[in-house]
Design a protein around this motif. Structure first.
Motif, PDB file in Angstrom:
ATOM      1  N   THR A 181       0.736  -1.364  -0.626  1.00 36.09           N
ATOM      2  CA  THR A 181      -0.029   0.192  -0.050  1.00 36.09           C
ATOM      3  C   THR A 181       0.611   1.214   0.352  1.00 36.09           C
ATOM      4  O   THR A 181       0.279   2.321  -0.102  1.00 36.09           O
ATOM      5  CB  THR A 181      -0.828   0.152   0.935  1.00 36.09           C
ATOM      6  OG1 THR A 181      -0.236  -0.220   2.582  1.00 36.09           O
ATOM      7  CG2 THR A 181      -2.240  -1.569   1.332  1.00 36.09           C
ATOM      8  N   GLY A 182       2.160   1.145   0.232  1.00 32.12           N
ATOM      9  CA  GLY A 182       2.731   2.201   0.653  1.00 32.12           C
ATOM     10  C   GLY A 182       3.171   2.972   2.286  1.00 32.12           C
ATOM     11  O   GLY A 182       3.464   4.115   1.766  1.00 32.12           O
ATOM     12  N   THR A 183       2.294   2.648   2.398  1.00 37.30           N
ATOM     13  CA  THR A 183       1.850   2.338   4.487  1.00 37.30           C
ATOM     14  C   THR A 183       2.985   1.313   4.895  1.00 37.30           C
ATOM     15  O   THR A 183       3.140   0.679   4.716  1.00 37.30           O
ATOM     16  CB  THR A 183       0.649   2.396   4.649  1.00 37.30           C
ATOM     17  OG1 THR A 183      -0.454   3.492   3.572  1.00 37.30           O
ATOM     18  CG2 THR A 183       0.399   2.841   5.787  1.00 37.30           C
ATOM     19  N   TYR A 184       3.849   2.141   5.355  1.00 39.36           N
ATOM     20  CA  TYR A 184       4.498   1.753   6.329  1.00 39.36           C
ATOM     21  C   TYR A 184       4.109   1.548   7.974  1.00 39.36           C
ATOM     22  O   TYR A 184       3.665   2.699   8.030  1.00 39.36           O
ATOM     23  CB  TYR A 184       5.827   2.018   6.969  1.00 39.36           C
ATOM     24  CG  TYR A 184       7.060   1.308   5.399  1.00 39.36           C
ATOM     25  CD1 TYR A 184       8.044   0.405   5.174  1.00 39.36           C
ATOM     26  CD2 TYR A 184       7.122   1.953   4.128  1.00 39.36           C
ATOM     27  CE1 TYR A 184       8.064  -0.027   4.481  1.00 39.36           C
ATOM     28  CE2 TYR A 184       7.531   1.639   3.392  1.00 39.36           C
ATOM     29  CZ  TYR A 184       8.145   0.449   3.251  1.00 39.36           C
ATOM     30  OH  TYR A 184       9.004  -0.153   2.147  1.00 39.36           O
ATOM     31  N   ARG A 185       4.339   1.052   9.239  1.00 38.13           N
ATOM     32  CA  ARG A 185       3.903   0.832  10.169  1.00 38.13           C
ATOM     33  C   ARG A 185       4.922   0.597  11.544  1.00 38.13           C
ATOM     34  O   ARG A 185       5.642  -0.275  11.058  1.00 38.13           O
ATOM     35  CB  ARG A 185       2.532   0.184  10.436  1.00 38.13           C
ATOM     36  CG  ARG A 185       1.400   0.407  10.112  1.00 38.13           C
ATOM     37  CD  ARG A 185       0.169  -0.533  10.620  1.00 38.13           C
ATOM     38  NE  ARG A 185      -1.095  -0.119  10.104  1.00 38.13           N
ATOM     39  CZ  ARG A 185      -1.691   0.520   9.614  1.00 38.13           C
ATOM     40  NH1 ARG A 185      -1.711   1.467  11.087  1.00 38.13           N
ATOM     41  NH2 ARG A 185      -3.130   1.181   9.371  1.00 38.13           N
ATOM     42  N   TYR A 186       5.244   1.953  12.009  1.00 31.70           N
ATOM     43  CA  TYR A 186       6.241   2.072  12.996  1.00 31.70           C
ATOM     44  C   TYR A 186       5.969   0.686  14.508  1.00 31.70           C
ATOM     45  O   TYR A 186       4.609   1.532  14.970  1.00 31.70           O
ATOM     46  CB  TYR A 186       7.035   3.115  13.301  1.00 31.70           C
ATOM     47  CG  TYR A 186       7.784   3.668  12.042  1.00 31.70           C
ATOM     48  CD1 TYR A 186       9.024   3.230  12.068  1.00 31.70           C
ATOM     49  CD2 TYR A 186       6.788   3.844  10.864  1.00 31.70           C
ATOM     50  CE1 TYR A 186       9.387   3.761  10.912  1.00 31.70           C
ATOM     51  CE2 TYR A 186       7.308   4.129  10.510  1.00 31.70           C
ATOM     52  CZ  TYR A 186       8.804   4.010   9.251  1.00 31.70           C
ATOM     53  OH  TYR A 186       9.323   4.635   8.158  1.00 31.70           O
ATOM     54  N   ARG A 187       6.337   0.794  15.168  1.00 31.49           N
ATOM     55  CA  ARG A 187       6.100  -0.026  16.641  1.00 31.49           C
ATOM     56  C   ARG A 187       7.252  -0.059  17.066  1.00 31.49           C
ATOM     57  O   ARG A 187       7.892  -0.354  17.098  1.00 31.49           O
ATOM     58  CB  ARG A 187       4.802  -1.172  16.924  1.00 31.49           C
ATOM     59  CG  ARG A 187       5.645  -2.195  16.025  1.00 31.49           C
ATOM     60  CD  ARG A 187       4.776  -3.875  15.415  1.00 31.49           C
ATOM     61  NE  ARG A 187       4.968  -4.548  15.100  1.00 31.49           N
ATOM     62  CZ  ARG A 187       5.558  -4.948  15.649  1.00 31.49           C
ATOM     63  NH1 ARG A 187       6.140  -5.841  16.758  1.00 31.49           N
ATOM     64  NH2 ARG A 187       6.356  -6.890  15.321  1.00 31.49           N
ATOM     65  N   LEU A 188       7.735   0.196  18.209  1.00 32.04           N
ATOM     66  CA  LEU A 188       8.245  -0.459  19.726  1.00 32.04           C
ATOM     67  C   LEU A 188       8.386  -1.557  20.219  1.00 32.04           C
ATOM     68  O   LEU A 188       7.893  -1.491  20.500  1.00 32.04           O
ATOM     69  CB  LEU A 188       8.260   0.638  20.388  1.00 32.04           C
ATOM     70  CG  LEU A 188       9.000   0.493  21.675  1.00 32.04           C
ATOM     71  CD1 LEU A 188       9.977   1.439  21.128  1.00 32.04           C
ATOM     72  CD2 LEU A 188       8.613   2.067  22.894  1.00 32.04           C
ATOM     73  N   VAL A 189       9.393  -2.764  20.003  1.00 27.46           N
ATOM     74  CA  VAL A 189       9.428  -3.679  20.600  1.00 27.46           C
ATOM     75  C   VAL A 189      10.368  -3.543  21.563  1.00 27.46           C
ATOM     76  O   VAL A 189      10.764  -5.104  22.449  1.00 27.46           O
ATOM     77  CB  VAL A 189      10.541  -4.292  19.389  1.00 27.46           C
ATOM     78  CG1 VAL A 189       9.448  -4.577  18.240  1.00 27.46           C
ATOM     79  CG2 VAL A 189      10.741  -4.078  18.178  1.00 27.46           C
ATOM     80  N   SER A 190      11.248  -2.510  22.207  1.00 24.21           N
ATOM     81  CA  SER A 190      12.264  -2.793  23.050  1.00 24.21           C
ATOM     82  C   SER A 190      12.236  -1.379  23.260  1.00 24.21           C
ATOM     83  O   SER A 190      12.693  -0.075  22.382  1.00 24.21           O
ATOM     84  CB  SER A 190      13.629  -3.534  22.494  1.00 24.21           C
ATOM     85  OG  SER A 190      14.560  -2.947  22.150  1.00 24.21           O
ATOM     86  N   GLU A 191      13.068  -0.729  24.461  1.00 25.03           N
ATOM     87  CA  GLU A 191      13.601   0.039  24.997  1.00 25.03           C
ATOM     88  C   GLU A 191      14.944   0.844  25.377  1.00 25.03           C
ATOM     89  O   GLU A 191      15.273  -1.224  25.874  1.00 25.03           O
ATOM     90  CB  GLU A 191      12.548   0.727  26.558  1.00 25.03           C
ATOM     91  CG  GLU A 191      11.047   0.856  25.232  1.00 25.03           C
ATOM     92  CD  GLU A 191      10.207   2.006  26.293  1.00 25.03           C
ATOM     93  OE1 GLU A 191      10.710   3.010  27.371  1.00 25.03           O
ATOM     94  OE2 GLU A 191       9.193   1.698  27.155  1.00 25.03           O
ATOM     95  N   PRO A 192      15.707   1.020  25.493  1.00 26.97           N
ATOM     96  CA  PRO A 192      17.168   1.119  25.910  1.00 26.97           C
ATOM     97  C   PRO A 192      17.227   0.854  28.114  1.00 26.97           C
ATOM     98  O   PRO A 192      15.959   1.281  28.750  1.00 26.97           O
ATOM     99  CB  PRO A 192      17.196   2.816  25.754  1.00 26.97           C
ATOM    100  CG  PRO A 192      16.592   3.640  25.691  1.00 26.97           C
ATOM    101  CD  PRO A 192      14.970   2.737  25.655  1.00 26.97           C
ATOM    102  N   LYS A 193      17.962   0.104  28.385  1.00 31.98           N
ATOM    103  CA  LYS A 193      18.150  -0.030  29.668  1.00 31.98           C
ATOM    104  C   LYS A 193      18.687   0.990  30.453  1.00 31.98           C
ATOM    105  O   LYS A 193      19.010   1.666  29.860  1.00 31.98           O
ATOM    106  CB  LYS A 193      19.248  -1.512  29.626  1.00 31.98           C
ATOM    107  CG  LYS A 193      18.778  -2.632  28.707  1.00 31.98           C
ATOM    108  CD  LYS A 193      19.406  -3.954  28.877  1.00 31.98           C
ATOM    109  CE  LYS A 193      18.481  -4.896  27.568  1.00 31.98           C
ATOM    110  NZ  LYS A 193      19.283  -6.456  27.768  1.00 31.98           N
TER     111      LYS A 193
END
Length: 75
Positions: free
Chosen positions: A63-75
């Motif tokens: 579709t030309g759409t990317y979806r961004y999601r958080l999988v980890s955070e800094p320790k």
């Protein structure tokens, strides 16, 4: 105090419902925060945030759409 674009993008990604269709913030919503949102995502990754982008596919076509999601955070 005004938040930085990177902080606003991170907050948007963190607040997006996990159960939302597509599971992630679409790129057009991030572009409303910063036209150069990919640079801000790069800044966040450099700071240790694990952010993935997935291409949205509908009816077997990109579709030309990317979806961004958080999988980890800094320790």
């Amino acid at each position: 105090m005004k938040l930085s674009q990177s902080t606003r993008i991170l907050n948007k990604i963190k607040s997006y419902p996990k159960y939302h269709l597509g599971h992630g913030v679409p790129n057009y919503k991030l572009a409303r925060i910063a036209l150069n949102y990919t640079m801000r995502i790069s800044d966040l990754r450099r700071d240790g945030y694990g952010i993935v982008a997935e291409l949205e596919i509908r009816n077997g076509k990109a579709t030309g759409t990317y979806r961004y999601r958080l999988v980890s955070e800094p320790k």
